[in-house]
Design a protein around this motif. Structure first.
Motif, mmCIF file in Angstrom:
data_model
loop_
_atom_site.group_PDB
_atom_site.id
_atom_site.type_symbol
_atom_site.label_atom_id
_atom_site.label_comp_id
_atom_site.label_asym_id
_atom_site.label_seq_id
_atom_site.Cartn_x
_atom_site.Cartn_y
_atom_site.Cartn_z
ATOM 1 N N LEU A 3 46.558 -8.972 -8.375
ATOM 2 C CA LEU A 3 47.161 -8.836 -9.753
ATOM 3 C C LEU A 3 46.129 -7.597 -10.500
ATOM 4 O O LEU A 3 44.800 -7.562 -10.342
ATOM 5 C CB LEU A 3 47.006 -9.754 -10.524
ATOM 6 C CG LEU A 3 48.184 -10.823 -9.847
ATOM 7 C CD1 LEU A 3 48.144 -11.925 -10.843
ATOM 8 C CD2 LEU A 3 49.587 -10.527 -9.926
ATOM 9 N N GLN A 4 46.778 -6.609 -11.100
ATOM 10 C CA GLN A 4 46.027 -5.831 -12.093
ATOM 11 C C GLN A 4 46.250 -6.092 -13.655
ATOM 12 O O GLN A 4 47.213 -6.899 -13.751
ATOM 13 C CB GLN A 4 46.523 -4.186 -11.875
ATOM 14 C CG GLN A 4 48.097 -3.957 -12.023
ATOM 15 C CD GLN A 4 48.764 -3.967 -10.763
ATOM 16 O OE1 GLN A 4 48.453 -4.498 -9.876
ATOM 17 N NE2 GLN A 4 49.999 -3.588 -10.908
ATOM 18 N N GLU A 5 45.431 -5.562 -14.160
ATOM 19 C CA GLU A 5 45.496 -5.824 -15.609
ATOM 20 C C GLU A 5 46.821 -5.412 -16.123
ATOM 21 O O GLU A 5 47.497 -4.486 -15.789
ATOM 22 C CB GLU A 5 44.471 -5.124 -16.342
ATOM 23 C CG GLU A 5 43.097 -5.913 -16.017
ATOM 24 C CD GLU A 5 41.939 -5.128 -16.975
ATOM 25 O OE1 GLU A 5 42.005 -4.211 -17.692
ATOM 26 O OE2 GLU A 5 40.581 -5.439 -16.967
ATOM 27 N N HIS A 6 47.439 -6.094 -17.247
ATOM 28 C CA HIS A 6 48.531 -5.485 -17.928
ATOM 29 C C HIS A 6 48.405 -4.469 -18.780
ATOM 30 O O HIS A 6 47.210 -4.248 -19.353
ATOM 31 C CB HIS A 6 49.324 -6.673 -18.595
ATOM 32 C CG HIS A 6 49.480 -7.872 -17.860
ATOM 33 N ND1 HIS A 6 50.693 -7.891 -17.313
ATOM 34 C CD2 HIS A 6 49.082 -9.255 -18.088
ATOM 35 C CE1 HIS A 6 51.074 -8.981 -16.463
ATOM 36 N NE2 HIS A 6 49.872 -9.828 -17.166
ATOM 37 N N ALA A 9 49.155 -4.992 -24.595
ATOM 38 C CA ALA A 9 48.760 -6.481 -25.162
ATOM 39 C C ALA A 9 49.773 -7.106 -25.780
ATOM 40 O O ALA A 9 49.935 -8.497 -25.715
ATOM 41 C CB ALA A 9 47.466 -6.263 -26.379
ATOM 42 N N ASP A 37 56.215 -4.911 -18.086
ATOM 43 C CA ASP A 37 54.917 -4.814 -17.877
ATOM 44 C C ASP A 37 54.354 -6.296 -17.687
ATOM 45 O O ASP A 37 53.774 -6.368 -16.690
ATOM 46 C CB ASP A 37 54.182 -3.987 -19.098
ATOM 47 C CG ASP A 37 52.660 -4.218 -18.947
ATOM 48 O OD1 ASP A 37 52.121 -3.752 -17.640
ATOM 49 O OD2 ASP A 37 51.977 -4.795 -19.710
ATOM 50 N N ARG A 38 54.516 -6.936 -18.634
ATOM 51 C CA ARG A 38 54.128 -8.506 -18.525
ATOM 52 C C ARG A 38 54.697 -9.329 -17.227
ATOM 53 O O ARG A 38 53.928 -9.814 -16.505
ATOM 54 C CB ARG A 38 54.482 -9.465 -19.671
ATOM 55 C CG ARG A 38 53.642 -10.583 -19.742
ATOM 56 C CD ARG A 38 52.191 -10.388 -19.727
ATOM 57 N NE ARG A 38 51.639 -9.789 -20.572
ATOM 58 C CZ ARG A 38 50.651 -9.709 -21.469
ATOM 59 N NH1 ARG A 38 50.758 -11.078 -21.742
ATOM 60 N NH2 ARG A 38 50.179 -8.908 -22.133
ATOM 61 N N ARG A 40 56.021 -7.784 -14.608
ATOM 62 C CA ARG A 40 55.857 -6.857 -13.557
ATOM 63 C C ARG A 40 57.417 -6.541 -12.730
ATOM 64 O O ARG A 40 57.367 -6.414 -11.569
ATOM 65 C CB ARG A 40 54.826 -7.227 -12.464
ATOM 66 C CG ARG A 40 53.510 -7.676 -13.010
ATOM 67 C CD ARG A 40 52.432 -8.107 -12.118
ATOM 68 N NE ARG A 40 51.361 -8.633 -12.702
ATOM 69 C CZ ARG A 40 50.430 -7.965 -13.176
ATOM 70 N NH1 ARG A 40 50.398 -6.755 -13.213
ATOM 71 N NH2 ARG A 40 49.262 -8.472 -13.742
ATOM 72 N N THR A 64 49.700 5.011 -21.324
ATOM 73 C CA THR A 64 48.780 4.205 -20.235
ATOM 74 C C THR A 64 47.679 4.968 -19.590
ATOM 75 O O THR A 64 47.056 4.409 -18.564
ATOM 76 C CB THR A 64 49.675 3.391 -19.368
ATOM 77 O OG1 THR A 64 50.606 4.190 -18.569
ATOM 78 C CG2 THR A 64 50.498 2.419 -20.200
ATOM 79 N N ARG A 171 48.662 -1.649 -5.643
ATOM 80 C CA ARG A 171 48.640 -1.536 -7.252
ATOM 81 C C ARG A 171 50.058 -0.996 -7.562
ATOM 82 O O ARG A 171 50.552 -0.193 -7.081
ATOM 83 C CB ARG A 171 47.728 -0.699 -7.973
ATOM 84 C CG ARG A 171 47.838 -0.653 -9.277
ATOM 85 C CD ARG A 171 46.909 0.342 -10.090
ATOM 86 N NE ARG A 171 46.993 0.177 -11.694
ATOM 87 C CZ ARG A 171 45.801 -0.459 -12.134
ATOM 88 N NH1 ARG A 171 44.671 -0.646 -11.444
ATOM 89 N NH2 ARG A 171 45.988 -0.493 -13.393
#
Length: 292
Positions: A3-6, A9, A37-38, A40, A64, A171
């Motif tokens: 998992l990568q960061e979202h 925020a 995004d959250r 995926r 982004t 990713r």
């Protein structure tokens, strides 16, 4: 797949960063982008031509700091153009170079290696380790068979190449599919996506967009341009003016030093927003009647 960061925020973060990238998103757009995004999930953006679907993907890439990878769909698009193909000319040269002193098995293994692979947008996005936004533009223009290819990519974010094996994304890219709704997309494809419908913005929102893109334009002139554009869209035209064309018209008016959008100003610059002779004739007649 790790998992990568979202990317975002919260919803407010989406709106703020898109605005900084030049895209004014309302709450519904920002919320859907945040959820894509959250969760995926790919984002399917549908609506008439010229409402900012492609621009949303471009703004997401800018917001982004991601690379924009674009697959432009069209009738006849096939796997070789969407996914990958082999560099046949280079392979032939390699075969000729090793014809006399090399076993065929060795040559075969060499020519079907990564060196001879030509990745197209889908494979490029899957193999990329850095942030990427994959834009599958005008999905409805592609043949139905292409959707089957997209299903594998969007379900597992992996591609199987018989000669090399299965390539799995390390990713996940942020995927945006756009559609002008010229044909119905399959339910299987829609199930894999979050859905966002974009229509032409309200007069107030379009005025904000114009002033954000052309800040030197006087506010009253922006109002006049938006009012006229909305009148044009209400007519039965072959191609209604897009938001991009509204901005082009604002820049044109500013460049010409026009301070009042009167009949002469409209008629002399109508080609900026209407690209069909029949549309210009209809608009000129109806706008003239409207002023009488």
């Amino acid at each position: 797949m790790p998992l990568q960061e979202h990317a975002f925020a919260d919803v407010a973060d989406v709106r703020g960063r898109l605005e900084a990238a030049g895209y004014l998103a309302d709450h519904a757009i920002a919320t859907t982008v945040f959820l894509a995004d959250r969760l995926r999930k790919p984002l399917l953006v549908e609506g008439p031509a010229g409402v900012g679907k492609t621009e949303l993907a471009k703004a997401l890439a800018a917001a982004t700091s991601a690379e924009l990878i674009r697959l432009q769909c069209y009738e006849g698009l096939d796997e070789a153009r969407a996914l990958y193909e082999w560099n046949y000319k280079k392979q032939l040269l390699r075969i000729q170079a090793g014809r006399n002193d090399e076993a065929w098995d060795e040559t075969h293994d060499d020519i079907f290696s990564d060196e001879f692979l030509l990745p197209r947008p889908l494979l490029t996005a899957i193999r990329r380790n850095d942030p990427a936004v994959l834009l599958i533009d005008e999905t409805d223009k592609a043949d139905v068979e292409v959707e089957g290819l997209l299903l594998e990519v969007l379900s597992d974010f992996q591609v199987t190449i018989p000669e090399l094996g299965t390539i799995v994304a390390s990713r996940r890219p942020f995927v945006v599919l756009t559609s002008n709704a010229t044909r119905e997309l399959s339910e299987a494809l829609k199930r894999r996506c979050l859905y966002l419908y974009l229509d032409y913005p309200s007069a107030a929102r379009e005025k904000e967009i114009v002033l954000a893109r052309v800040p030197e334009l006087p506010e009253q002139l922006a109002e006049a341009i938006v009012r006229t554009i909305r009148a044009l869209r209400a007519m039965e035209l072959k191609k209604a003016p897009s938001i991009a064309e509204t901005i082009d018209w604002a820049q044109t008016v500013l460049a010409l030093g026009i301070d009042t959008l009167d009949e002469e100003a409209v008629s002399s610059t109508l080609g900026v927003v209407l690209k069909h002779a029949s549309d210009q004739a209809r608009a000129a007649g109806q706008l003239k009647l409207g002023r009488n």
